[in-house]
Design a protein around this motif. Structure first.
Motif: not given
Length: 492
Positions: A162-164, A166-173
């Motif tokens: 979950r950190s990966l 929400q901590g990446s450009p994928l956080w809105n997916i």
């Protein structure tokens, strides 16, 4: 250098009477050792002090105000903090005003939060339910050294994935609306770093998990109540505290079996005066400090007139708009600029604890993030941003007290440049805090330990860094292998 030189005057010396220093002192005293604490200031508490900063009768928290870790910290659970002081837990752990007058609310109840988030409610449940259901395991994993093998690998894996995300450009997916992403971004932005990042996401997951698992407690009377409980326990078990005494060199301390320092690596380099091994000293010099806070305390003639009434029940409010707006503000600070529309972290403790202000009046605690070392007063920027979501706020202000980042450091040198985390909260520095060692609290100097927020698990009023350092000192230098009982002493 050896702290055992001469006949020990006391078994243990602790330098710094912040929450971690006091946690170390309490632990050592409970193990039957003689303990002396030295504090630079005339008062104790560090980041957990309470004072009248604006007008008589208005009690403000000097640094930390709301304590998500007070119920989750293993040290405080063993210490029985909730039995020693009165903690109030708002129904709304934190809230987030949105453009147009709406707000997203993180209730203690995960179910209610999910219900009010609408179409993103099920996504919020999937994100948090596995962590909330195992909140104690999350606390164990995040409250220790990340380098070690986790005791609960499945929970650690869920947390990491979950950190990966929400901590990446994928956080809105995961989300399709505006409220849930903003709600998570507001809690993640506590870390004072660019968004998104794995470290900010991890912090957000941790804090939000505690928000739903038990809530974010507020000490009645102020954060100083936590310190008073630890001081009382220390004194009851033979410890002593010497205030208004600055330690400039380790060699100036009286003989002791161990010395624990609630100080930064920068301070250790100064106190040790070149006696540290070259490699260790290089690691300390490479330790990075993060960006800073500028803080304003408000005395108000009434509650904040939030446009979204649900925010009035929140202990904490994250002001800054949408996920994109907060990211823009935090990323500007990461590039060394002051944000035009800053993220503002607001605590309104008197809504839950009327003792903080005269009848019918209120205290408000607020800070925003600024570049490290900033000398810019943020009173107007913070007032303007709150006013945007609470029209008429300006008219409620009776008095203010402001501290720039430089003034924050002047008040507490552990906050280098105004960094209240005592070191940048990046993934690398959560693993290497302040050095990459199996026992990061133990220094190469015999009997000398670091126990500040510059060591694991990092920032927050949790006492864990002091507790871990004290346990290390007990094992390595004092021949005590079992953690002492810290529970409240009950009358016979």
């Amino acid at each position: 250098m050896n702290v055992r030189r001469g006949r020990p005057e006391v078994d243990a010396i602790v330098v710094g009477a912040g929450p971690n220093g006091l946690a170390a002192a309490v632990t050592l005293a409970r193990a039957g050792l003689s303990v002396r604490v030295y504090e630079r200031e005339a008062h104790v508490g560090g980041g957990a002090a309470t004072a009248e900063l604006t007008l008589p009768g208005f009690h403000h928290d000097v640094c930390s105000a709301v304590h998500p870790l007070a119920l989750a910290s293993e040290f405080f659970r063993r210490f029985g903090l909730a039995e020693r002081i009165e903690l109030v837990v708002p129904e709304v752990s934190y809230g987030h005003p949105l453009p147009g007058g709406a707000a997203a609310l993180a209730y203690r109840s995960l179910d209610r939060t999910v219900d009010e988030l609408g179409r993103d409610g099920p996504a919020w449940r999937r994100l948090f339910a596995p962590l909330v259901d195992h909140a104690e395991q999350v606390a164990e994993f995040t409250g220790n050294q990340l380098l070690r093998v986790p005791r609960h690998p499945l929970t650690a894996l869920r947390f990491g994935l979950r950190s990966l995300e929400q901590g990446s450009p994928l956080w809105n997916i995961r989300f399709s609306g505006q409220a849930a992403p903003a709600l998570f971004t507001g809690v993640s932005a506590h870390t004072m770093r660019a968004l998104p990042s794995v470290a900010t996401a991890g912090a957000g997951l941790t804090l939000a998990t505690y928000a739903h698992a038990g809530g974010w407690p507020i000490p009645v009377g102020g954060s100083g109540a936590i310190v008073t409980a630890m001081v009382d326990d220390l004194l009851a078990h033979g410890g002593e505290i010497v205030t208004s005494t600055e330690v400039r060199r380790l060699g100036d301390l009286p003989p002791a079996r161990v010395v624990l320092l609630d100080l930064t690596p920068k301070a250790l380099l100064r106190l040790a005066e070149g006696e540290l091994p070259a490699g260790y000293a290089r690691s300390l010099r490479a330790f990075r400090y993060g960006n800073a806070v500028a803080k304003v305390d408000f005395a108000l003639n009434g509650p904040v007139p939030w446009r979204a009434e649900g925010l009035r029940a929140a202990g904490t409010v994250h002001v800054g708009g949408t996920r994109a707006q907060i990211s823009r503000a935090e990323n500007a600070v990461a590039r060394g600029r002051h944000a035009e529309d800053p993220y503002v972290l607001v605590s309104q403790p008197s809504g839950s604890d009327p003792s903080r202000a005269p009848a019918g009046q209120h205290t408000l605690w607020a800070y925003t993030h600024v570049p490290r070392g900033s000398s810019v007063d943020q009173t107007e920027a913070i007032t303007r941003q709150i006013e945007r979501y609470a029209p008429g706020f300006r008219d409620t202000i009776l008095a203010t007290n402001s501290r720039t980042a430089r003034e924050v450091e002047a008040h507490n040198p552990n906050y280098v440049g105004g960094d209240i985390s005592a070191g940048e909260v990046s993934l690398a520095q959560l693993i290497k805090r302040p050095v990459l060692r199996p026992d990061p609290w133990r220094t190469p100097l015999a009997g000398v330990y670091l126990c500040s927020s510059s060591t694991p698990p990092g920032p927050g009023v949790h006492g864990l860094a002091g507790w871990h350092a004290a346990l290390s000192a007990l094992r390595h230098d004092l021949g005590v292998n079992r953690p002492p009982d810290l529970s409240p002493t009950r009358p016979a």
